[in-house]
Design an enzyme around this catalytic site. Structure first.
Site, PDB file in Angstrom:
ATOM      1  N   ASP A   1       0.832  -1.214   0.000  1.00 21.25           N
ATOM      2  CA  ASP A   1       0.000   0.000   0.000  1.00 21.25           C
ATOM      3  C   ASP A   1       0.863   1.259   0.000  1.00 21.25           C
ATOM      4  O   ASP A   1       0.626   2.188  -0.782  1.00 21.25           O
ATOM      5  CB  ASP A   1      -0.907   0.022   1.234  1.00 21.25           C
ATOM      6  N   MET A   2       1.831   1.304   0.891  1.00 20.69           N
ATOM      7  CA  MET A   2       2.641   2.506   1.021  1.00 20.69           C
ATOM      8  C   MET A   2       3.539   2.713  -0.196  1.00 20.69           C
ATOM      9  O   MET A   2       3.776   3.844  -0.620  1.00 20.69           O
ATOM     10  CB  MET A   2       3.465   2.453   2.305  1.00 20.69           C
TER      11      MET A   2
END
Length: 395
Positions: free
Chosen positions: A185-186
């Protein structure tokens, strides 16, 4: 500077931040999209988070370890600090003129709906670009907009499992071991931010906006660019080491080892030199050409030896010899270290008795830490203010 919704002037004594004067509409939720919008807010943009009136961003209720801050989870405030909230039902035809007015005045739009959803809402790229040809349209998906996986749920753990990340960590006899952080996600949020900034630069030259798309699948593959490239070029399928595995291709001693009072991390270094420094004759005489082929045997010998001394004793020897080694800390120990304190990596958001501590942007501009004490917004708290601005602009 592009015409857009008004924002506060920069603080006295500071140069304007790079994105001062720009407006970002954040239609995304959870982590990947909101983390991109967060970085843009840190860099000076005004970020308006467009949320459904009933509940808002689902991340508002994702309370890790039960931690909440006011009306939402601590996680929500961490990833949505310094934003405004505009509550709107995107399926309500009566709300559509407001959304279109926001889009017409915005510089960036971010979303992470599944492929086809924005089009069904009438907010696909072509429709948005018709309203505002200068807009930068940024989308995050799980697996891209085409192909047989396009409708699968895009979730961090599932992507770590699918793309092989979970088979890189842990020792050979352990089950697949995912990273205990939302790294996909990051990473996707970071890649999306890069794409947005690149298109803003291009827009400054050509006057035209554009579209940037990032998928969690692509971000997960990109995270593995080094070992995956080795595999693609004949290096063989990666096999985790049986002893102290830390990298599927790097030779010993690369890994983390027990000491008499804790743990120590050893990076790349000649095994014979390591043996000389720590006083292990067997390691000092190990044939150089056997370091990779006998990786597990070498690591087992290192582990047997290092447990006889303390972490500080080994670090003193290794650092004096110029060998790369480090202590293994938990968070309570980390935050007490002078190096961490000097990094000024923590900030306080909120005010009065309602405050919480969180991380600060890793970016510095002109030597300035980018701090934003404003927590995440209450759902719809900006509606009155933003509607008034739109009404004024329409007159």
């Amino acid at each position: 500077m592009d015409e857009g919704l008004r924002i506060d002037a920069p603080a006295a004594g500071h140069e304007p931040l790079p994105l001062d004067g720009l407006t970002v509409l954040d239609f995304s939720q959870f982590l990947a999209g909101p983390s991109c919008a967060l970085r843009l807010a840190d860099l000076g943009a005004r970020v308006i988070k467009v949320e459904r009136p009933n509940g808002g961003d689902s991340g508002r209720d994702l309370a890790l370890a039960g931690q909440r801050f006011g009306d939402a989870s601590a996680l929500f405030h961490t990833i949505n600090r310094n934003k405004e909230s505009y509550a709107a039902d995107l399926k309500d035809a009566g709300v559509r003129p407001r959304i279109e007015a926001l889009i017409a005045r915005a510089d960036v739009l971010i979303h992470n709906f599944r492929p086809g959803i924005m089009e069904r809402l009438g907010l696909g790229y072509e429709a948005v670009a018709a309203l505002n040809p200068r807009i930068v349209y940024a989308g995050v998906s799980g697996y891209g907009t085409e192909g047989p996986w396009r409708d699968r749920p895009g979730q961090d753990l599932l992507l770590q499992a699918l793309t092989g990340i979970a088979r890189l960590s842990g020792d050979r006899d352990q089950a697949p071991t995912p990273a205990a952080l939302p790294i996909v996600d990051m990473a996707a949020g970071t890649q999306l931010t890069q794409g947005v900034l690149a298109l803003l630069v291009r827009r400054g030259v050509t006057g035209c906006g554009g579209r940037v798309d990032v998928s969690l699948l692509d971000a997960a593959i990109d995270l593995q660019l080094e070992p995956f490239t080795v595999f693609l070029n004949g290096g063989g399928a990666p096999e985790r080491g049986a002893v102290r595995n830390a990298n599927v291709y790097l030779a010993a001693p690369y890994g983390i080892y027990d000491t008499a009072d804790g743990h120590i991390a050893l990076a790349m270094m000649p095994v014979d030199r390591l043996g000389e420094v720590i006083g292990n004759e067997r390691l000092a005489e190990w044939p150089a050409n056997a370091w990779l082929g006998e990786r597990d045997a070498i690591k087992a010998e290192i582990a047997r030896h290092l447990v006889t001394g303390t972490t500080s004793e080994w670090l003193a020897l290794l650092e004096a010899a110029g060998l790369w080694a480090g202590e293994v800390l938990d968070w309570p120990a980390l935050v007490e270290r002078p190096g961490f304190v000097a990094a000024e990596a923590i900030q306080t958001i909120g005010s009065g008795e309602r405050v919480m501590r969180t991380t600060v942007s890793p970016i510095r501009i002109d030597g300035r830490r980018l701090r934003s004490p404003r927590p995440g917004p209450a759902l719809g708290e900006g509606n009155g203010r933003i509607d008034a601005e739109l009404d004024e602009d329409a007159r």
